[in-house]
Write an enzyme that holds these catalytic residues in place. Structure first.
Site, mmCIF file in Angstrom:
data_model
loop_
_atom_site.group_PDB
_atom_site.id
_atom_site.type_symbol
_atom_site.label_atom_id
_atom_site.label_comp_id
_atom_site.label_asym_id
_atom_site.label_seq_id
_atom_site.Cartn_x
_atom_site.Cartn_y
_atom_site.Cartn_z
ATOM 1 N N GLY A 258 -54.358 0.972 0.620
ATOM 2 C CA GLY A 258 -54.855 1.395 -0.686
ATOM 3 C C GLY A 258 -56.331 1.105 -0.841
ATOM 4 O O GLY A 258 -56.959 0.472 0.012
ATOM 5 N N SER A 259 -56.860 1.558 -1.968
ATOM 6 C CA SER A 259 -58.308 1.460 -2.169
ATOM 7 C C SER A 259 -58.720 0.117 -2.738
ATOM 8 O O SER A 259 -59.904 -0.138 -2.920
ATOM 9 C CB SER A 259 -58.761 2.567 -3.118
ATOM 10 O OG SER A 259 -58.218 2.335 -4.400
ATOM 11 N N CYS A 260 -57.745 -0.757 -3.050
ATOM 12 C CA CYS A 260 -58.153 -1.977 -3.750
ATOM 13 C C CYS A 260 -57.820 -3.291 -3.058
ATOM 14 O O CYS A 260 -58.720 -4.097 -2.857
ATOM 15 C CB CYS A 260 -57.586 -1.958 -5.159
ATOM 16 S SG CYS A 260 -58.400 -0.672 -6.127
ATOM 17 N N LEU A 261 -56.545 -3.527 -2.717
ATOM 18 C CA LEU A 261 -56.238 -4.863 -2.171
ATOM 19 C C LEU A 261 -57.118 -5.192 -0.964
ATOM 20 O O LEU A 261 -57.785 -6.233 -0.956
ATOM 21 C CB LEU A 261 -54.745 -5.003 -1.824
ATOM 22 C CG LEU A 261 -53.721 -4.926 -2.959
ATOM 23 C CD1 LEU A 261 -52.354 -5.421 -2.485
ATOM 24 C CD2 LEU A 261 -54.130 -5.709 -4.182
ATOM 25 N N ASP A 264 -60.886 -5.585 -1.994
ATOM 26 C CA ASP A 264 -61.161 -6.710 -2.895
ATOM 27 C C ASP A 264 -61.045 -8.055 -2.170
ATOM 28 O O ASP A 264 -61.801 -8.985 -2.459
ATOM 29 C CB ASP A 264 -60.245 -6.656 -4.130
ATOM 30 C CG ASP A 264 -60.655 -5.519 -5.081
ATOM 31 O OD1 ASP A 264 -61.751 -4.955 -4.892
ATOM 32 O OD2 ASP A 264 -59.880 -5.199 -6.000
#
Ligand code: NAD
Ligand code: UGA
Length: 415
Positions: A258-261, A264
């Site tokens: 995904g684009s976040c975990l 980040d």
């Protein structure tokens, strides 16, 4: 309220749609004119349940012209914050958007609140955003307000999670701006916490780091379970009764995409290192996650030579319910299979177009055709994969699809 949203991606568009549905007047700004055209015609550029329906029924002004935000009481910055080449968080889009908002502030005489909703590393709002906004000649906290309002929605059910937030974190630079956000969210049924901008920024990053760590930890437990003939899902069920551990986010398998975990976790690692902290656990979280996807290929190699075979891939999206393939586990797996000399046949209910942009050279087909491959890998747990006929096949399952156990040869990644 009169609200502007900068960035019409997963967060900006969902926020725009939901806030419009709640009766606010929304101006949605993006630099991508194609995207804006679709939205203006009531069509969502992303696959998200409920979103098309809301967009057909609400009025949202879409524009590439920042001048249109001149009368907004609230301005939300929702642009992307991807990883840069070194893994640190790129604040390029946030900075650009702040500069453009500053040009508008210059012309304004009334108070409005600029809210950072993009996920940013701690200190960004005070050290980068505010100085850029103050180039307008106006003073933060007096002439205009500033808040950080991190978003916790999950893709695949983004509208649901926006409307049913686990919590609302308001990082306020000045209390008047915090009051305005409190007013916006007064009808939301979620606990509200008011804090500093820096703390709000850290809460968001730390949340994603915890989630990522939980997945890597259950995957490590899963790898150990598999080598001892123990069912890790039964173990997770037992763990979940302890409220301190919790029963959610304990699905072992091929890890998080995904684009976040991933970005980040990388961002907090880089930020920590800037001040001499050694984020050892976070480094291991990423390392294990990277290896975990490749376990599928290793397991497959126990059953066949890969060179010259055709391998079927079920699922390309980073998780079910979305057409987002950013950092999808499928990318890592397909890359490795190609290197090993295998031909790929892939199917996903909604993410094939997006995946074609990354791998134009592989075959895209139906799930029935994928099942005819020499072996099949289940990479995303789409509901429809729970109803396929796997009999007679060789299946490596990365996502615990029970029905696939009927295969002639069945291997789960952690079970
Ligand atoms: P996205 O890539 O889907 O969308 C970002 C949008 O911003 C794009 O449409 C892009 O064209 C636009 N943009 C870029 N520069 C711009 C500029 N100067 N002016 C106007 N528009 C501009 O990103 P996203 O997934 O919505 O994520 C946005 C932020 O929210 C990120 O910081 C992300 O970490 C965070 N976040 C994302 C999610 C999620 O599920 N995707 C959830 C919570 C938080
Ligand atoms: C994640 C967080 O869950 C959101 O709270 C956050 O707002 C968002 O990131 C963000 O900051 O963008 P999202 O990326 O949409 O949301 O997806 P998740 O549901 O968290 O799943 C992430 C990945 O973890 C997927 O690849 C999924 O397959 C994997 N996962 C999830 C597991 O491997 N096991 C689990 O038990 C849960």
């Amino acid at each position: 309220m009169r609200i502007s949203i900068i960035g019409a991606g997963y967060v900006g568009l969902v926020a725009a749609a939901c806030l419009a549905k709640l009766g606010n007047r929304i101006t949605l700004v993006d630099v991508d004119e194609e995207k804006l055209k679709l939205i203006a015609n009531g069509v969502s550029p992303i696959h998200e349940p409920e979103l098309d329906d809301i967009l057909r029924h609400v009025k949202i002004e879409t524009t590439a012209d920042y001048g249109r935000i001149a009368d907004s009481e609230l301005i939300f910055v929702c642009v992307g914050t991807p990883s840069d080449k070194e893994g640190a968080m790129s604040l390029e889009y946030v900075a650009k958007a702040s500069e453009r908002v500053a040009e508008v502030l210059k012309q304004r005489t009334d108070y409005c609140v600029v809210t950072v909703k993009s996920t940013v590393v701690p200190g960004t709002t005070e050290e980068r955003v505010i100085p850029l906004l103050e180039e307008s000649g106006k003073k933060a906290g007096t002439d205009f307000g500033v808040c950080v309002d991190p978003e916790f929605l999950r893709e695949g059910k983004a509208v649901y999670y926006y409307m049913n937030a686990s919590r609302i974190i308001i990082g306020e630079f000045d209390s008047r701006s915090g009051d305005m956000l409190m007013n916006l969210y007064k009808d939301f049924n979620a606990p509200v916490m008011r804090t500093t901008t820096r703390t709000a920024e850290m809460i968001k990053l730390a949340s994603n780091c915890f989630l990522a760590a939980k997945i890597s930890l259950i995957n490590e437990i899963g790898n150990i379970c598999k080598s001892h003939g123990i069912d890790t899902y039964e173990v997770a069920r037992g763990l979940g009764y302890d409220e301190r551990i919790g029963s959610k986010f304990l699905n072992s398998g091929i890890g998080f995409g995904g684009s976040c975990l991933p970005k980040d976790v990388r961002a907090l690692i880089a930020k920590a290192k800037q001040v001499g902290c050694e984020p050892e656990i976070l480094e291991q979280v990423l390392k294990l996650n990277d290896r975990q996807a490749l376990r599928m290929v290793e397991l497959l190699k126990r059953h066949m030579q890969l060179n010259g075979t055709t391998i079927g891939i079920l699922g390309l999206a980073f998780k079910p319910g979305t057409d987002d393939v950013r950092e999808s586990r499928a990318i890592r797996i397909v890359q490795t299979l190609i290197q090993e000399g295998a031909k790929i046949r892939a199917y996903d209910p909604v993410a094939m177009e997006a995946f074609k942009k990354v791998f134009p050279q592989i075959g895209y087909t139906s799930s029935e055709e994928v099942l005819k491959s020499d072996a099949v890998l289940i990479v995303t747990e789409w509901e429809e994969f729970k109803h396929l006929d796997y009999k007679g096949r060789i299946v490596i399952d990365g996502r615990r699809v029970e029905k696939a156990r009927e295969a002639r040869i069945y291997e789960g990644v952690c079970w």
